[in-house]
Design a protein around this motif. Sequence first.
Motif: not given
Length: 297
Positions: A165-191
């Motif tokens: 229950d701290n902001f650091l863990f939530l920040l790490q979780l946000i980075v994981m979700v951000l990586f998920l969406f960013a990788s999806k847009h990157l793959i679409l751009w490459l396609m």
Amino acid sequence: MLLFTVSLLGQASKNPFDLQYKEPAKRVTSSKDSLDSSLPVGTENTSTNPFDIINETPVTASPSRLQVPEHTVINREQVAYRNSGFLFWVFFGILLVFSSVFGISKTRLGQVYNSFLNENFLRQAHRYNQGNFSLVYLLLYILSIINVAIFAYLMGTHFGANLPDNFLFLLQLIVMVLFLFASKHLILWLMGAIFPVKKEISLYSFTIMIFGILLGILLFLLNITIAYAPNSVVKLSVYLAVGVIIAIYLFRIVRGLSIGSKYLVLHKFHFFIYLCTVEILPVIVILKVIRNYLEIL
């Protein structure tokens, strides 16, 4: 005379079948007797018959021995109280950004809503914003990613996961979700760069952003309810949030099929590869990463 004499001698002789009373011998006190003497009054073993059943008062366990350790019991009210101070400032910051965006540009929020409902309006908004960088859309999209991460955190906490229950863990979780969406847009751009479907891919990437912004706004309200509402309301909010996510995701797939309908008939295999690579695989990878991370903690 002889018979009389014999009878007298028989009476004078000792009868072997006579039972004589003897005083009970005093027992020597042993360790077993000392243990019996420590029993409560009325529970001493006074019978010498080994087959007697002795009625003893059952010894009840102390209530302290039956209590479950406090750290193993997760109460919904305690979880909400634990998250209240931590997530309050996160929600407050998101609300400030939402208010600022709404004050700067009300038309953008209207475009998001109309683009979600109408595909023709979505195409017009895409053509309008294709050559212009929109800071409002970018901020709303980032806030949506943050709300998705908060929802994942609240779901883990609600279903009993011992999350930090701290902001650091939530920040790490946000980075994981951000990586998920960013990788999806990157793959679409490459396609779009490799195959001659750049226009459709760009429109579908814009569709993902529009649907993500609307999902983030709805999740923001539901996240506050899940974090602070009573237990009876929380359960309903959880199912409502899951239903909203599934409905928007399915609607987005239908919109994507409509955008690429002219390519779907001729390239079914490529569409299947895209569906597995872009839509399913990143989610599985992120869930696997989160699971391994939680096992390390």
